[in-house]
Motif scaffolding. Structure first.
Motif, PDB file in Angstrom:
ATOM      1  N   ASN A   1     -10.102 -15.544  -8.973  1.00 41.54           N
ATOM      2  CA  ASN A   1      -9.666 -15.543  -7.281  1.00 41.54           C
ATOM      3  C   ASN A   1      -8.181 -15.048  -6.955  1.00 41.54           C
ATOM      4  O   ASN A   1      -7.500 -15.952  -6.527  1.00 41.54           O
ATOM      5  N   PRO A   2      -8.253 -13.927  -7.233  1.00 42.09           N
ATOM      6  CA  PRO A   2      -6.978 -13.426  -7.172  1.00 42.09           C
ATOM      7  C   PRO A   2      -6.525 -13.124  -5.470  1.00 42.09           C
ATOM      8  O   PRO A   2      -7.213 -12.858  -4.824  1.00 42.09           O
ATOM      9  N   THR A   3      -5.069 -13.115  -5.477  1.00 37.90           N
ATOM     10  CA  THR A   3      -4.730 -12.379  -4.396  1.00 37.90           C
ATOM     11  C   THR A   3      -4.722 -10.694  -4.198  1.00 37.90           C
ATOM     12  O   THR A   3      -4.570 -10.268  -5.390  1.00 37.90           O
ATOM     13  N   ARG A   4      -4.558 -10.345  -3.054  1.00 40.03           N
ATOM     14  CA  ARG A   4      -4.412  -8.668  -3.275  1.00 40.03           C
ATOM     15  C   ARG A   4      -3.047  -8.380  -3.989  1.00 40.03           C
ATOM     16  O   ARG A   4      -3.246  -7.371  -5.012  1.00 40.03           O
ATOM     17  N   GLU A   5      -1.934  -9.180  -3.835  1.00 42.21           N
ATOM     18  CA  GLU A   5      -0.898  -8.665  -4.664  1.00 42.21           C
ATOM     19  C   GLU A   5      -1.201  -8.700  -6.328  1.00 42.21           C
ATOM     20  O   GLU A   5      -0.779  -7.862  -7.016  1.00 42.21           O
ATOM     21  N   GLU A   6      -1.730 -10.051  -6.697  1.00 41.46           N
ATOM     22  CA  GLU A   6      -2.239 -10.100  -7.907  1.00 41.46           C
ATOM     23  C   GLU A   6      -3.090  -8.857  -8.579  1.00 41.46           C
ATOM     24  O   GLU A   6      -3.192  -8.691  -9.695  1.00 41.46           O
ATOM     25  N   ILE A   7      -4.198  -8.766  -7.606  1.00 39.49           N
ATOM     26  CA  ILE A   7      -5.065  -7.492  -8.005  1.00 39.49           C
ATOM     27  C   ILE A   7      -4.292  -6.087  -8.460  1.00 39.49           C
ATOM     28  O   ILE A   7      -4.397  -5.611  -9.571  1.00 39.49           O
ATOM     29  N   LYS A   8      -3.376  -5.908  -7.442  1.00 40.32           N
ATOM     30  CA  LYS A   8      -2.490  -4.838  -7.868  1.00 40.32           C
ATOM     31  C   LYS A   8      -1.815  -4.792  -9.132  1.00 40.32           C
ATOM     32  O   LYS A   8      -1.701  -3.952  -9.722  1.00 40.32           O
ATOM     33  N   LYS A   9      -1.365  -5.934  -9.251  1.00 38.93           N
ATOM     34  CA  LYS A   9      -0.522  -6.086 -10.719  1.00 38.93           C
ATOM     35  C   LYS A   9      -1.587  -6.140 -11.876  1.00 38.93           C
ATOM     36  O   LYS A   9      -1.357  -5.508 -12.756  1.00 38.93           O
ATOM     37  N   GLY A  10      -2.752  -6.629 -11.614  1.00 42.44           N
ATOM     38  CA  GLY A  10      -3.814  -6.614 -12.383  1.00 42.44           C
ATOM     39  C   GLY A  10      -4.279  -5.277 -13.007  1.00 42.44           C
ATOM     40  O   GLY A  10      -4.442  -4.987 -14.287  1.00 42.44           O
ATOM     41  N   ILE A  11      -4.382  -4.199 -11.952  1.00 42.22           N
ATOM     42  CA  ILE A  11      -4.814  -3.062 -12.433  1.00 42.22           C
ATOM     43  C   ILE A  11      -3.859  -2.246 -12.693  1.00 42.22           C
ATOM     44  O   ILE A  11      -3.978  -0.872 -12.610  1.00 42.22           O
ATOM     45  N   SER A  12      -2.566  -2.568 -12.708  1.00 42.59           N
ATOM     46  CA  SER A  12      -1.290  -1.723 -12.841  1.00 42.59           C
ATOM     47  C   SER A  12      -1.552  -0.537 -14.238  1.00 42.59           C
ATOM     48  O   SER A  12      -0.708   0.312 -14.098  1.00 42.59           O
ATOM     49  N   GLY A  13      -2.311  -0.867 -15.034  1.00 43.61           N
ATOM     50  CA  GLY A  13      -2.539  -0.084 -16.158  1.00 43.61           C
ATOM     51  C   GLY A  13      -3.464   0.999 -15.927  1.00 43.61           C
ATOM     52  O   GLY A  13      -3.739   1.739 -16.904  1.00 43.61           O
ATOM     53  N   ASN A  14      -3.967   1.131 -14.886  1.00 46.62           N
ATOM     54  CA  ASN A  14      -5.012   2.189 -14.669  1.00 46.62           C
ATOM     55  C   ASN A  14      -4.583   3.106 -13.309  1.00 46.62           C
ATOM     56  O   ASN A  14      -4.166   2.581 -12.269  1.00 46.62           O
ATOM     57  N   LEU A  15      -4.472   4.187 -13.784  1.00 43.40           N
ATOM     58  CA  LEU A  15      -4.040   5.480 -12.486  1.00 43.40           C
ATOM     59  C   LEU A  15      -5.060   5.983 -11.875  1.00 43.40           C
ATOM     60  O   LEU A  15      -6.467   6.291 -12.733  1.00 43.40           O
ATOM     61  N   CYS A  16      -5.105   6.008 -10.783  1.00 46.17           N
ATOM     62  CA  CYS A  16      -6.086   6.881  -9.719  1.00 46.17           C
ATOM     63  C   CYS A  16      -5.251   8.053  -9.206  1.00 46.17           C
ATOM     64  O   CYS A  16      -4.340   7.761  -8.488  1.00 46.17           O
ATOM     65  N   ARG A  17      -5.724   9.196  -9.380  1.00 43.65           N
ATOM     66  CA  ARG A  17      -5.033  10.282  -8.598  1.00 43.65           C
ATOM     67  C   ARG A  17      -5.632  10.879  -7.104  1.00 43.65           C
ATOM     68  O   ARG A  17      -5.121  11.743  -6.613  1.00 43.65           O
ATOM     69  N   CYS A  18      -6.717   9.935  -6.763  1.00 45.08           N
ATOM     70  CA  CYS A  18      -7.448  10.196  -5.696  1.00 45.08           C
ATOM     71  C   CYS A  18      -7.383   9.435  -4.523  1.00 45.08           C
ATOM     72  O   CYS A  18      -6.781   9.829  -3.551  1.00 45.08           O
ATOM     73  N   THR A  19      -7.445   7.965  -4.837  1.00 49.69           N
ATOM     74  CA  THR A  19      -7.756   7.255  -3.700  1.00 49.69           C
ATOM     75  C   THR A  19      -6.520   6.589  -3.120  1.00 49.69           C
ATOM     76  O   THR A  19      -6.737   6.054  -1.585  1.00 49.69           O
ATOM     77  N   GLY A  20      -5.400   6.330  -3.746  1.00 46.80           N
ATOM     78  CA  GLY A  20      -4.579   5.738  -2.995  1.00 46.80           C
ATOM     79  C   GLY A  20      -4.354   4.330  -3.171  1.00 46.80           C
ATOM     80  O   GLY A  20      -3.563   3.605  -2.717  1.00 46.80           O
ATOM     81  N   TYR A  21      -5.460   3.963  -3.918  1.00 49.15           N
ATOM     82  CA  TYR A  21      -5.784   2.647  -4.516  1.00 49.15           C
ATOM     83  C   TYR A  21      -6.142   1.357  -3.335  1.00 49.15           C
ATOM     84  O   TYR A  21      -6.676   0.279  -3.674  1.00 49.15           O
ATOM     85  N   VAL A  22      -5.780   1.629  -2.240  1.00 55.66           N
ATOM     86  CA  VAL A  22      -5.871   0.621  -1.188  1.00 55.66           C
ATOM     87  C   VAL A  22      -7.636   0.404  -1.216  1.00 55.66           C
ATOM     88  O   VAL A  22      -7.814  -0.948  -1.346  1.00 55.66           O
ATOM     89  N   ASN A  23      -8.475   1.098  -1.280  1.00 52.60           N
ATOM     90  CA  ASN A  23     -10.043   0.740  -1.295  1.00 52.60           C
ATOM     91  C   ASN A  23     -10.305   0.301  -2.468  1.00 52.60           C
ATOM     92  O   ASN A  23     -11.079  -0.649  -2.609  1.00 52.60           O
ATOM     93  N   ILE A  24      -9.698   0.462  -3.738  1.00 49.34           N
ATOM     94  CA  ILE A  24      -9.907   0.036  -4.986  1.00 49.34           C
ATOM     95  C   ILE A  24      -9.712  -1.516  -4.806  1.00 49.34           C
ATOM     96  O   ILE A  24     -10.470  -2.331  -5.222  1.00 49.34           O
ATOM     97  N   VAL A  25      -8.399  -1.918  -4.179  1.00 54.45           N
ATOM     98  CA  VAL A  25      -8.062  -3.401  -4.111  1.00 54.45           C
ATOM     99  C   VAL A  25      -9.133  -3.938  -3.475  1.00 54.45           C
ATOM    100  O   VAL A  25      -9.564  -5.062  -3.619  1.00 54.45           O
ATOM    101  N   LYS A  26      -9.499  -3.425  -2.064  1.00 53.85           N
ATOM    102  CA  LYS A  26     -10.729  -3.986  -1.346  1.00 53.85           C
ATOM    103  C   LYS A  26     -11.816  -4.265  -2.080  1.00 53.85           C
ATOM    104  O   LYS A  26     -12.401  -5.324  -1.867  1.00 53.85           O
ATOM    105  N   ALA A  27     -12.153  -3.171  -2.779  1.00 56.04           N
ATOM    106  CA  ALA A  27     -13.476  -3.526  -3.499  1.00 56.04           C
ATOM    107  C   ALA A  27     -13.604  -4.605  -4.500  1.00 56.04           C
ATOM    108  O   ALA A  27     -14.536  -5.394  -4.794  1.00 56.04           O
ATOM    109  N   ILE A  28     -12.331  -4.791  -5.306  1.00 57.63           N
ATOM    110  CA  ILE A  28     -11.961  -5.703  -6.228  1.00 57.63           C
ATOM    111  C   ILE A  28     -12.211  -7.092  -5.510  1.00 57.63           C
ATOM    112  O   ILE A  28     -12.648  -8.165  -6.211  1.00 57.63           O
TER     113      ILE A  28
END
Ligand code: FAD
Ligand code: FES
Ligand code: FES
Lengths: 298, 181
Positions: free
Chosen positions: B140-167
């Motif tokens: 049950n993470p916050t958005r901030e925690e999700i960002k830290k959680g996936i910081s080992g994964n790089l995406c060169r397209c999306t800018g991450y915002v939608n990835i965080v929303k999806a998670i």
């Protein structure tokens, strides 16, 4: 990227691990989490002929144990296990806090504290914490040798371990419950190695004074160091922001940073002053020796 | 059998090592060269090419898979490019191919689709498995925690915002369903 070929062994016991290391002299390398060694081997910067995987020792060498006097951590304990240890959050919160800052989740799921210490990258995080907490490294080679942190780190990627010695345990004296602490890591991008990192422990004494402070600094010298002059400036004193600032400036005098992608030597020395000051302020706040500071002062 | 020049005698002939793993519920057993990287084993030997190689230097997370075994009974996300195959002996692994059930996408896969959390899709398998490994630790993470959680994964397209929303959306659905995989 494919490493050179090697022989693979996964002994079941610690004595067998030592036997294998002795048999191949310097040609064998221990494998713990592999998160320093595998990348080096893929780049062919390290080409061991024999890999001695310690995975079968994990049940024995992965633990966090505390008693009245000390905290003992098995060498194969992963960064993530330290990060999520509620026992450490309680008795030695600097450890899980520092763990959170190592690489990323996947790196922390695999990398071990023992591997990080034995690897002794001058920019890595655990050595700095070990220095500040007066840790002792326990090495096994048929007999047991105890090495204080100040004697363990000798230079870049060099420790006082012999090729046939296995780091088995880290022992840290338990600080009093009212100790102040701080972990500060300055990184250029998320998950990066430190530009500067620093660990501070403050033991409060009587009448609002600092009884003892320990300050360790990393990434700005061939090995992490204790800022002993700064520690002397603080012992027995009532902390003020000015005093903490001067102690931080003193700590930066010891630094011998090199210019690289993470910044010029001059810049890094300035950052030592800034981050050691912030760490000292935070540790003194946590030890209830100064009132919480406004952001600009910190 | 090939012998290495120099210290060859010390190390003896280079031999293969047997490995047993369970990947997406299927048991496999192979003789492999010890230097075979887990990501190559998964892609080239097992033919599961959903696990990608991005950087090959332990930084991008495209090769992330879930593994159970080395930590006791917990699923954890690991970078399979930084892993020799023999280290995986006796473990269980989940790759992106193992997430859908009977043709129905996993909540994370569905949420990535619905929230437009991918463009080229190269980072997506690793991103989803990291997210899953992260949600195992923190359901049950916050958005901030999700960002830290996936910081080992790089995406060169999306800018991450939608990835965080999806998670975030998937985490909610998974909590409601009380299921993780
Ligand atoms: C992308 C990435 C980011 C990272 N970021 C950081 C970071 O921010 N901060 C940081 O501190 N580290 C970082 N690291 C390094 C990481 O913490 C490693 O896990 C750690 O340095 C090595 O631990 P290991 O268990 O993986 O050791 P291994 O790679 O298995 O071994 C490292 C060395 O130590 C020796 N060794 C291992 N265990 C023992 C033992 N018990 N006794 C004697 N010798 C032993 C091995 O022979 C080898 O020479 C990062 C790594 C990666 C891949
Ligand atoms: S391929 Fe980039 S981390 Fe493995
Ligand atoms: S969608 Fe293209 S790299 Fe992430």
């Amino acid at each position: 990227m494919i490493p050179r070929s090697f022989q693979y062994a996964a002994p079941r016991t610690l004595p067998e691990v030592v036997k294998t290391l002795r048999k191949y002299k310097g040609d064998a390398k221990l494998l713990a989490g592999g998160h320093s060694l595998v990348p080096l081997m893929k780049l062919r910067l390290s080409n061991p002929q024999v890999i001695v995987d310690m995975r079968h020792l994990r049940p024995k060498l992965s633990y966090v144990k505390t008693d009245g006097r000390s905290v003992r951590i098995g060498a194969l304990t992963r960064h993530a296990e330290i990060e999520h240890s509620s026992e450490l959050r309680r008795v030695l919160p600097i450890m899980p806090t520092a763990a959170e800052w190592i690489g990323d989740m996947q790196v922390r799921n695999m990398g071990t504290i023992g591997g990080s210490l034995a690897h002794a990258d001058p920019a890595s995080d655990w050595p700095v914490v070990m220095l500040a907490t007066d840790a002792t490294m326990v090495a096994y080679s048929g007999r047991t040798r105890r090495i204080p942190a100040v004697k363990f780190f000798q230079g870049p990627f060099t420790t006082s371990l012999k090729y046939y010695e296995v780091l088995t345990e880290i022992v840290i004296p338990k600080p009093p419950p009212n100790h102040g602490w701080s972990w500060k890591k300055f990184e250029r991008k998320a998950g990066d190695f430190a530009t500067v990192n620093t660990a501070v422990i403050v033991i409060p004494g009587k009448g609002g004074r600092i009884e003892r402070a320990s300050i360790a600094v990393g990434a700005v010298h061939v090995r992490p160091y204790r800022a002993t002059e700064s520690e002397r400036m603080l012992a027995g004193k009532t902390p003020t922001i000015d005093l903490l600032r001067s102690a931080a400036e003193k700590a930066a005098e010891v630094a011998e940073p090199t210019s690289d992608l993470r910044g010029s030597a001059e810049y890094k020395r300035e950052m030592v002053k800034v981050f050691v000051r912030r760490a000292l302020v935070e540790a003194c706040e946590r030890a209830n020796l100064i009132r919480p500071q406004v952001a600009e002062v910190r | 059998m090939a012998r290495r020049a120099g210290g060859a005698k010390a190390a003896g002939p280079l031999s293969k090592v047997s490995v047993r793993v369970k990947v997406n519920g299927v048991e496999y057993s192979h003789e492999v060269e010890p230097r075979l990287l887990l990501v190559h084993y998964i892609r080239d030997v097992l033919g599961l090419t959903g696990t990608h190689i991005g950087c090959d230097t332990s930084n991008c997370g495209a090769c992330t898979v879930l593994m159970k075994g080395p930590w006791g009974d917990e699923w954890r996300a690991v970078k399979s490019c930084t892993f020799f195959t023999p280290q995986a002996d006796g473990t269980e692994i989940i790759t992106i191919e193992g997430l859908a059930r009977d043709g129905e996408l996993h909540p994370l896969q569905k949420a990535f689709w619905e929230h437009h959390a991918l463009q080229c899709g190269y980072c997506t398998p690793g991103m989803i498995l990291s997210a899953l490994g992260f949600l195992k630790i923190n359901p049950n993470p916050t958005r901030e925690e999700i960002k830290k959680g996936i910081s080992g994964n790089l995406c060169r397209c999306t800018g991450y915002v939608n990835i965080v929303k999806a998670i975030e959306a998937a985490a909610k659905e998974m909590r409601e369903k009380g299921s993780w995989i």
